[in-house]
Structures are given as structure tokens and as C-alpha cells.
Design an enzyme around this catalytic site. Structure first.
Site, mmCIF file in Angstrom:
data_model
loop_
_atom_site.group_PDB
_atom_site.id
_atom_site.type_symbol
_atom_site.label_atom_id
_atom_site.label_comp_id
_atom_site.label_asym_id
_atom_site.label_seq_id
_atom_site.Cartn_x
_atom_site.Cartn_y
_atom_site.Cartn_z
ATOM 1 C CE LYS A 75 -3.953 1.776 2.686
ATOM 2 N NZ LYS A 75 -5.009 1.340 3.698
ATOM 3 C CB SER A 150 -8.483 3.291 2.977
ATOM 4 O OG SER A 150 -7.282 2.725 3.834
ATOM 5 C CB SER A 174 -8.263 0.041 5.350
ATOM 6 O OG SER A 174 -9.251 1.093 5.883
#
Ligand code: GLN
Length: 481
Positions: A75, A150, A174
Site C-alpha cells: 500500500k 482504504s 481498511s
């Protein structure tokens, strides 16, 4: 053999048997990314040359490393020395990491080949990946829909067969929620299990880095590599991972269903899919019991009050001076205002303002302190429930993936999507989402919750459930058909 379909364990086995080389696997993924990521937009950057070079080195080495030659993605809020890291925000555009996150360093030390960094909601605030400054990521099951967030880029990358596994971060869901909406396994480890060093902080008392994978066993493999004490993060604890074995049956496993969370689920469209999954667990020998978490209705408010407070102080370091770009200005105050005002997106500015408010003199006691008190009660609820049962089960998300653009102008509705995940971070517990079925062609996730440090217990049960649900064997997203 289609190399990009393999999970981590299968790739490891193939590499060990020399059925294929790390270079071949890496090239297969890079080719897929080159032809398909235009549609999905999972990546904000692909490290094609570096990945090929790392794969070659891996093939040349004899070392028996746990992730030797395994292509993974990370990420865009994890620092990786020399690489750009933006947390999905223009305020960090082109910012280069001066050092590496411990989790990434451990992946690299274990031999992993990092293919690139993945898209995310700006500063990990959100559940859709649509608030990224670099544009939305699409859900590979239906490209008109969000992949969740996210960590939506990591989820979309794994389910599109762009990599064998991924790292995301989970502050309030997330990792688990995009895993649920994308049909994957996502693990949020016990708070303190994985070092947060080099993770761009959202809310430091909630944040954990976690794996997103095709199988439960792969999540356990990644966890074993990235976890453990780290001198650079004083919140890491020296509690060894509990070893676990894939179980055939669930005989004797006591599974609690928190009634406060299940009220209303029967009437939701996902209700029947969740009920079928619970029935399957019962049929496999699990003892299903109703339990109560009396303070559950406060969880969402507690989470958001504390998250706003911690996020507003964490993000104060992004002042236009120390990191990233700077807007032109005459005075220091103007510089702060212009840079922060222009380069942060709407949701980030909203949360900074709310955090400043709940921490301000006069409101601190009413909001921040109250939320901290309620946090203690929520933890105690879970501790009491775990006296009666071994594990808890809930849905991961109240809905399947929604259309891109939906909920963007209704922040409260977006916050409500986190109803099942946030209390886990408030209590610091480990939880795992796994796909349990499809609803109208879209994946539904089941969330397992374990006592602190008992990831192993959760892996054992969830791996048995994985065989019952047989999700990966029966369903594939449109993008990879
Ligand atoms: N969706 C939640 C939020 O917006 C969770 C975010 C996260 O886990 N990073 O805060």
C-alpha cells in the site's frame, strides 16, 4: 500452468520444485499488470525493472528464505527507501521515503519481490479508494463499483491476479473491508503484533499493517514474516505467534454471534448469505452461541471521535515545510494555509477540523475523554465474551461493493459502512475477513474475531471454513475470467 493464478503457497512450491523460476512468475505478473491495470487502476506505481532484477537475484541465490521469489505489492502508505510514497495525497506528491518500513524490510529480507505500490483513500481515510488524489480503483468483479477501502488498490491487485499477495493497513477496517468487497482474505493483526515503523500514521492507537491474500494459510505466512518485536516501535510486543494447523472439522469450537451486531442483519440483503455461512459452520461441528457486547452501539462514535483526534495531531506534521510540495506564500501562516488548504482533499480537511474540535479546551472532556472511557468498556465487553466462546463471527461489511461515486457526498453513510469493523481496532483485537459467498455476483465477507494474540486459533477455524465455503474454487471475478 497459469502462474498468476497461484497463491503464495503454490508459488513457493513451484519455485522450490523448479517448475518455474522467480523471473518467469514476475514477468507473468508484470505482463498482466501492463495489459489489465488500465482498467482496474490498482497501482500508483509499478517497479517493473527493479522487480525483474530482484527476481533474477532470487533465482541465482540458493538461500531458503520464506518468501524467496514471491511477487507481492504494498500500500502507498508504507515507506520503502528510495521509492515515492504519497498516502494517496497531493500533499506528498513525489515525496521519497528516506527509510523503509519494518514490515517492508522484513518482506524484502524474506526474499519477496515487490512489484509496486497500490492505490488507497487519501491518508487511509475512507472505505472506497475513491478519495485517492490519483483517481479511483475499480472492483474487478464489476468495474463500475468500488473495491472497498482504504486498501482498495491492494485488494484489487490480489483479486485481479496482479500479485500473489499484498500488504494493507487497517485502522478501522481498511484491510478487512476491501478484502470482503473484493472476495479475499484480509487480516488485521493484534495491536502490537506488527511494527508500525514506517507506516504513515492515521490513528496511532488503532493502526496495524495486515496481509491481503487468496487463502488463510497465505495470510498466516505473511504475518509470520512481518510480525515481531521492533526496537523502532515501542508498541510492539514479544508474544510469539501461536502455531496452528488447518482443521478438518470445527468440532468443539465455540463460536459466539454478538447479538447487538446481528440485530438487523437478517433484514439486510447480505443476511441470508451470512446465515448460510453460519449454518455451514454449525454443520461442520461448531457450537454456535449468542453472546452480548452491551456497549457495541457506542463503537462507531468512539472510533470516529478518537480517530479524528489522533489523525488531526498526526497530520499536523504535513505543514508544507518538512515534507512534500509547498504552495507559494508571503508569510508562514499563509504558507500553512495555502499548502494544507489546497493539497489535502475534502475528507482529510473535514477530519482534521473535527479532530481539532474534539480536542479543544471545553470540548475535550465531553468528546475525547468520554470516548476513551467508552473504549475501556468496549474492551471489557470483548474480554467477557471471550470467557464464554473461543471466537466471534459477524459480517465484515453491511453491504456488498457500491457504485463508484455513491456515498462520496454523504460522509456519515460512508462511516456507517464501518459498523462491523471499527470496534476491533478500538479493542486492539485480531480479526480476519474471508469470502463466504456471492450476492448478485458480488462477494460477501465473514469476519472472525479472536482474543488478543490468538491469530492462530482464528487461522485454524477460518482455514476449515475456507474448505466449506470453497469460494476461490467456485467464483472468479470478471476481470480474470
Ligand atoms: N473506513 C475507516 C475510516 O475511514 C477505516 C479506515 C482505515 O482502516 N484506514 O476511518
Amino acid at each position: 500452468m497459469e502462474l498468476t493464478r497461484l497463491d503464495i503457497a503454490e508459488t513457493k512450491a513451484g519455485l522450490a520444485a523448479k517448475t518455474f523460476s522467480a523471473e518467469e512468475v514476475t514477468n507473468a505478473y508484470l505482463e498482466r499488470i501492463a495489459t489489465q491495470d488500465d482498467v482496474v487502476h490498482a497501482f500508483v506505481e509499478v517497479y517493473a525493472d527493479e522487480a525483474r532484477a530482484a527476481a533474477k537475484v532470487s533465482d541465482a541465490k540458493k538461500a531458503d528464505l520464506p518468501l524467496a521469489g514471491i511477487p507481492l505489492v504494498v500500500k502507498d502508505n508504507l515507506l520503502d527507501m528510495g521509492h515515492v510514497v504519497t498516502a494517496g495525497s497531493r500533499i506528498l506528491e513525489k515525496y521519497r521515503s528516506p527509510y523503509s518500513a519494518t514490515a517492508i524490510q522484513r518482506l524484502r529480507d524474506a526474499g519477496a519481490v515487490i512489484l509496486g505500490r497500490t492505490n488507497m483513500d487519501e491518508f487511509a481515510m475512507g472505505s472506497s479508494t475513491a478519495s485517492s488524489a490519483w483517481g479511483p480503483t475499480k472492483n474487478p468483479w464489476d468495474t463500475a463499483r468500488v473495491p472497498g477501502g482504504s486498501s482498495g488498490g491492494s485488494a484489487a491487485a490480489v483479486v485481479s491476479d496482479f500479485c500473489a499477495g499484498a500488504l494493507g493497513s487497517d485502522t478501522g477496517g481498511s484491510v478487512r473491508q476491501p478484502a470482503a468487497l473484493s472476495g479475499l482474505v484480509g487480516l488485521k493483526p493484534t495491536y502490537g503484533r506488527v511494527s508500525r515503523y514506517g507506516l504513515i500514521a492515521l490513528a496511532s492507537s488503532f493502526d496495524q499493517i495486515g496481509p491481503m491474500t487468496k487463502t488463510v494459510a497465505d495470510a498466516a505466512t505473511l504475518l509470520s514474516v512481518i510480525s515481531g518485536v521492533d526496537a523502532a516501535d515501542a508498541t510492539t510486543c514479544n508474544v510469539p505467534l501461536v502455531s496452528w494447523k488447518a482443521q478438518e472439522s470445527l468440532k468443539g469450537v465455540r463460536i459466539g454471534i454478538p447479538k447487538e451486531y446481528m440485530e438487523g442483519v437478517a433484514d439486510m440483503p447480505i443476511g441470508p448469505t451470512i446465515q448460510t455461512a453460519i449454518d455451514q459452520l454449525r454443520a461442520a461441528g461448531a457450537e454456535i452461541k449468542d453472546v452480548s457486547l452491551p456497549h457495541a452501539s457506542y463503537a462507531l462514535a468512539v472510533y470516529y471521535v478518537l480517530l479524528f483526534a489522533e489523525a488531526s495531531s498526526n497530520l499536523s506534521r504535513l505543514d508544507g515545510i518538512r515534507f512534500g510540495p509547498r504552495e507559494p506564500a508571503e508569510t508562514l501562516k499563509e504558507l500553512y494555509r495555502e499548502t494544507r488548504g489546497r493539497l489535502f482533499g475534502d475528507e482529510v480537511r473535514r477530519r482534521i477540523m473535527m479532530g481539532t474540535y474534539v480536542l479543544s479546551a471545553g470540548y475535550y472532556d465531553a468528546y475525547y475523554r468520554k470516548a476513551q472511557e467508552a473504549r475501556t468498556l468496549l474492551r471489557a465487553d470483548y474480554a467477557a465474551a471471550f470467557k464464554e466462546v473461543d471466537l466471534l463471527v459477524t459480517p465484515t461489511s453491511p453491504t456488498t461493493a457500491w457504485k463508484i461515486g455513491e456515498l462520496m457526498d454523504d460522509p456519515l453513510a460512508m462511516y456507517l459502512a464501518d459498523i462491523f469493523t471499527v470496534s476491533i481496532n478500538v479493542a486492539g483485537l485480531p480479526a480476519l475477513s474471508q469470502p463466504c459467498g456471492l450476492l448478485d455476483g458480488l462477494p460477501v465477507g465473514l469476519q472472525w474475531i479472536a482474543p488478543h494474540w490468538e491469530e492462530g486459533r482464528m487461522f485454524a477455524a477460518a482455514s476449515a471454513a475456507e474448505k466449506l465455503f470453497a469460494f476461490r474454487e467456485t467464483h472468479r471475478p470478471k476481470i480474470v475470467l
